[in-house]
Structure formats: structure tokens, C-alpha cells
Design a protein around this motif. Sequence first.
Motif, PDB file in Angstrom:
ATOM      1  N   HIS B  30       6.320 -33.934 -19.185  1.00  0.00           N
ATOM      2  CA  HIS B  30       5.205 -33.411 -19.976  1.00  0.00           C
ATOM      3  C   HIS B  30       4.385 -34.493 -20.672  1.00  0.00           C
ATOM      4  CE1 HIS B  30       7.117 -29.503 -19.422  1.00  0.00           C
ATOM      5  NE2 HIS B  30       8.256 -30.047 -19.823  1.00  0.00           N
ATOM      6  N   ALA B  31       4.695 -35.755 -20.429  1.00  0.00           N
ATOM      7  CA  ALA B  31       4.043 -36.844 -21.168  1.00  0.00           C
ATOM      8  C   ALA B  31       2.575 -36.990 -20.760  1.00  0.00           C
ATOM      9  CB  ALA B  31       4.798 -38.150 -20.922  1.00  0.00           C
ATOM     10  N   PRO B  32       1.765 -37.599 -21.643  1.00  0.00           N
ATOM     11  CA  PRO B  32       0.329 -37.703 -21.378  1.00  0.00           C
ATOM     12  C   PRO B  32      -0.046 -38.685 -20.258  1.00  0.00           C
ATOM     13  CG  PRO B  32       0.873 -38.754 -23.459  1.00  0.00           C
ATOM     14  CD  PRO B  32       2.104 -38.058 -23.000  1.00  0.00           C
ATOM     15  N   ALA B  33       0.893 -39.513 -19.816  1.00  0.00           N
ATOM     16  CA  ALA B  33       0.626 -40.436 -18.703  1.00  0.00           C
ATOM     17  C   ALA B  33       1.977 -40.814 -18.103  1.00  0.00           C
ATOM     18  CB  ALA B  33      -0.089 -41.698 -19.204  1.00  0.00           C
ATOM     19  N   ILE B  34       1.974 -41.225 -16.853  1.00  0.00           N
ATOM     20  CA  ILE B  34       3.255 -41.536 -16.203  1.00  0.00           C
ATOM     21  C   ILE B  34       3.919 -42.733 -16.890  1.00  0.00           C
ATOM     22  CG2 ILE B  34       4.390 -42.066 -14.015  1.00  0.00           C
ATOM     23  CD1 ILE B  34       1.923 -40.751 -12.671  1.00  0.00           C
ATOM     24  N   GLU B  37       5.917 -41.337 -19.538  1.00  0.00           N
ATOM     25  CA  GLU B  37       7.164 -40.701 -19.060  1.00  0.00           C
ATOM     26  C   GLU B  37       8.265 -41.755 -19.064  1.00  0.00           C
ATOM     27  OE1 GLU B  37       7.734 -37.609 -18.259  1.00  0.00           O
ATOM     28  OE2 GLU B  37       5.768 -36.742 -17.880  1.00  0.00           O
TER      29      GLU B  37
END
Lengths: 329, 252
Positions: B30-34, B37
Motif C-alpha cells: 500500500h506504500a506511495p512508491a515501490i 515498499e
Amino acid sequence: MYAQLVETGVKRVKSLEEMSPEERNFQEKVDAEIKIEAKNWMPEAYRQTLIRQISQHAHSEIVGMLPEGNWVTRAPSLKRKLQLMAKIQDEAGHGLYLYSAMETLGADRDEEIAKLHSGKAKYSSIFNYPTLSWADMGAVGWLVDGAAIVNQVVLQRTSYGPYSRAMIRICKEESFHQRQGYEILLTMMRHGTQAQRDMVQDAINRLWWPSLMMFGPSDEHSPNSAQSMAWKIKRQTNDELRQRFIDQTVPQLELLGCTAPDPELKWNAERGHYDFGEIQWDEFYEVIKGNGPCNQERVATRRKAIEDGAWVREAAVAYARKQQNKNAA
Amino acid sequence: MHNETLIPYLLLLGDSALVQGQRLCEWCGHAPAIEEELALMNVGLDLVGQARNWLEYAAELLDDGRDADALAFRRDERAYRNLLLVEQPNGDFAVTMTKQFLYDAWHFAVLQGLAGSSDERIAGIAAKALKEVTYHLRRSSEWVQRLGGGTEESRQRMLAAIAALWRFTVELTAASDNEVQLAEVGIAADPATVGAAWLKQVSETFASVELPLPKAASHFYLDSRQGLHTEHLGLLLAEMQFLPRAYPDATW
């Protein structure tokens, strides 16, 4: 691996005589096992096929975190939690690494991810199945990473240099994941309770066939294989790889003391391989089309993550710009 | 021996790292960018690893047959000693990073003190953890700056995050008698030093992007050192402890 049904956009493989001089030069390099690098001339269809394959592979790493994310908050011990977190971290790393390899071909990561979110780009069908118990974390590591490795070991020799090098690095980590997955199952089978052993068999029953589907359609229904093989993007056919996976997996299955949900699975001494039953291809194509049990949730989750994170990325860009201006002033 | 005072202190360190790590696990996918993550899981991995070290030591001192897993997965919330701050829900990325930063600033100061602990076991665990947490703090303070000094929206979200979380920081600067005693004999980090270092770090980072520093939080009813938590911890533990609780005889 995690690439299935990658379109080449080519109906028939050309002979050397039919090729332009530069295409012929390219094909001769491929035939001589010389790696193609980003700056080398390459046919546009080769480039596009690789972009599709590598992006599909990268998307699979990222979407593949979701079924594990379902259990990482419920891992049953500190050791298992740490192992799963490390695996997920590796997968995010693989995704990044593969997107970088893809960008060497002139593709844009954000554009390719947008295709994933619109349903245009695919990822491995396996991640559209739910993970319903802790045993699935073992079965996914053992079967899914195991199937991926069979494919990726061969892809270490793929003709495109950056992809080949990515595979060499990724294979090492995935072998580790596979052993850990198997060890999760072995511990439950050998030291666990009856409820745990039932959990393991149930996970295998549910994930066995979808794992075999990871290798893609049978050779006779794989229209893109001939061109991908000629370009040496692919090095072995889907059916060859599937057979290798089954041959190496069945003894491990027996060591666990579990069975496969396939009454036709048996050793064929004449062929020197295991025979196995017919895959439910209708199910495979339905899942590929987006009608699997979790397709909608997986894509919606990824889309939401990126949409919800837009303000974060914008803030990071805005802050970096302000800092640059400050330094320039 | 100092077991009656030392065990709760080890639980404060271990439980805080574990609960913070558990919250980071919730970000998976669910993070805003890989890149995030990877970073969120990486920080979580460090913290759960540290938690295991602290809980193993606590289990040895307890010597009642429980191991680190039993402490993590079979203890009720009233027995948990993590900071109230880290059990708070993740909220948006601003809440998550503010929580991380406020915790990291405390964690870093504590570990700096503990690296010189007269208890060799503690000093060893802390020295290793300090390397990891040095990176955690650098990363979270950079995010506070990016979000605080980024766009109007990110700044508003940061202000809201600080307003929501600030009341829990009372635990980061207040000293318990227990910790004062342990610090006097050179085992624990000195709470006064930790509190001052925490405040300096937070003030400087906030000031660098003109985020106003709220006035010091005041003590209130809940107190994690007595096992009095917010309602969020019970649910977090219900999820985290599900398997060992549901299958008490199982081996994983």
C-alpha cells in the motif's frame, strides 16, 4: 518468472535471407550467444516484446507482495515474521530492479504501471488466487517461487543483457525463498499437529494446479513461442519447463508426506518423466482475462496505493525543487 | 539483582520495536512508491529483529519457561509495555512518518545511551541496533522535511499528524522511577538525557521546515509503563497473535 502469453506481434519467424542487413546482423549475434545491450540496434518487435515481458515480470513481483501481505501481520513466530518480511522486501527490490532493466529499453516505469492499473498489462495468474492459511506462505514459497526459478534459471541465458543480469541476481534470492517455503511446510508436517498437517495438504490442493499454469499455455497453443525462441528471449518451451518443474517437485512432495490433487500423476519410466493430468485451461484463460478469484482486488489495491500516494510523491518533488532553488540562489 | 526493574525496561524496548514493526507490516502493498515498499519493510525488519533480541533477554531473566515468542504472541495488552505512540494506527503517510520520526528520535537517543550500558548484553544489542536506527532517523527526519516543506497539502497533513500524535510524546520525555533507578546504576539510558536529546532533534527538524513545535504534552490517564494502553493495541495484538492463540499446541 512470471511472464505468460507475452505477445511478440510477429506472425511468422523470418529467415536470415528475408532480413535487412542490420536485422541479420542482430540475429547472427543472438545466434552466436552474444548478449544484446541497450545501445545495440534491435528490431522494434524485439524491443516491444521485451518491454512487455520484463514489465509483466516486474508487475508480478509487486502484485505478488499482496498475497504475502495478507499474512505478514499474522506470521506465527518472530522467526517466521522476519523471514516473510525479508522475502517481501526482496520482492520489492526485484520489482525495482526489473523496472530499471525495462527502462533501458526506452520504456517508462510510470506508463507501464498505469497499464497494469488499467488492466491492459498482465502479471502472473498465480497471484489472483487467495492465500487462505499460514500454510499458503509455505506453499507459495515452495511451489510459486519454485516454478519461477525453473523459468528464471533459463532466463539467465536470455539474449538481452540487462534482463539476463537481473535474472542472475534474482535467482539467488528466490532459491533462498523456495527453501524457506519448503521448510515452513516440512516443519508443520513433521513437528505440527493434525490441524497443521491438514492445513498443508489443503494449501497444496489449492495451489498445485495454479502453479502449473504459471508456465503458460501448452506449446501447441503458444503462438508467440517460436519468435521468442528465435530471439532467444525464451530459451525453452512452456511444456518443457512445466515438465521439469513437476519432475523436480514430486519427490519433494513425497518427502513432505503430501499428495497432489492429480490422480493421473505418476512416474513414466519409459519417458523418464512424470505423467500428469490435463490442466483446466478454461480456468487459466479466465484468470488471465481478469476473472480469477482476486484479480479485481489485486489491481484495485495497487491502483489505490499509487493514487493515495500521489500527494506524497508530489511533496517529495516539490521539496527537492525548493532545495535546488535554495542551493542555486 | 535488578530483574524487577530491568525486565519492564527490556519489555519497553522490545515491545515498542515489535509494535512499530507490526504497524510497518500493515503497509505491505500500500506504500506511495515501490521504493517506499522496500524502505518501510526494511525498517520493520530491523525493528522486529531488535524486538526479538530484547524479548529473548527478558525471557531469560523471567526464567518462567516462556521464550521470546511466548512473550510476543501470548501476552495480553495489559502486559505489553510498548510506547502508546507506536500502537497508534498508521493513518496516512504523514501520520506514519511522523510517528516513525518521533519514535526514531527517542529510540536513537535511548540506544546511544545503552551502547555504553554497564550490562554487556544490553550494550551489545544496542550497539548493533544503533547502526540501524541511525538510518531510520535520517530517513524519517528527511520525510518530515519533505512533507512539511513540500506542497500545501502535504504541509496540512503534517500539521494534522503532529496534532493527533503529540499527546503521546509525553512518554518520550517523562522519566519513570524504574528507569531513573536503572540509569543510576549505569544500565539504562539516562531519561533526562534522552528527553533533552529527543526535544533537540524534534525542534531542529521541525524548525528546518517551519513546522511549529507544540507545547510540551502533559501527563494523562493512560500510561504504557503500567500497561494502560489506547484501544488500538488490543486489535493489533488480536491480529498478530491469532495463530499461536488459535493453535496453542502447534509448532511453526
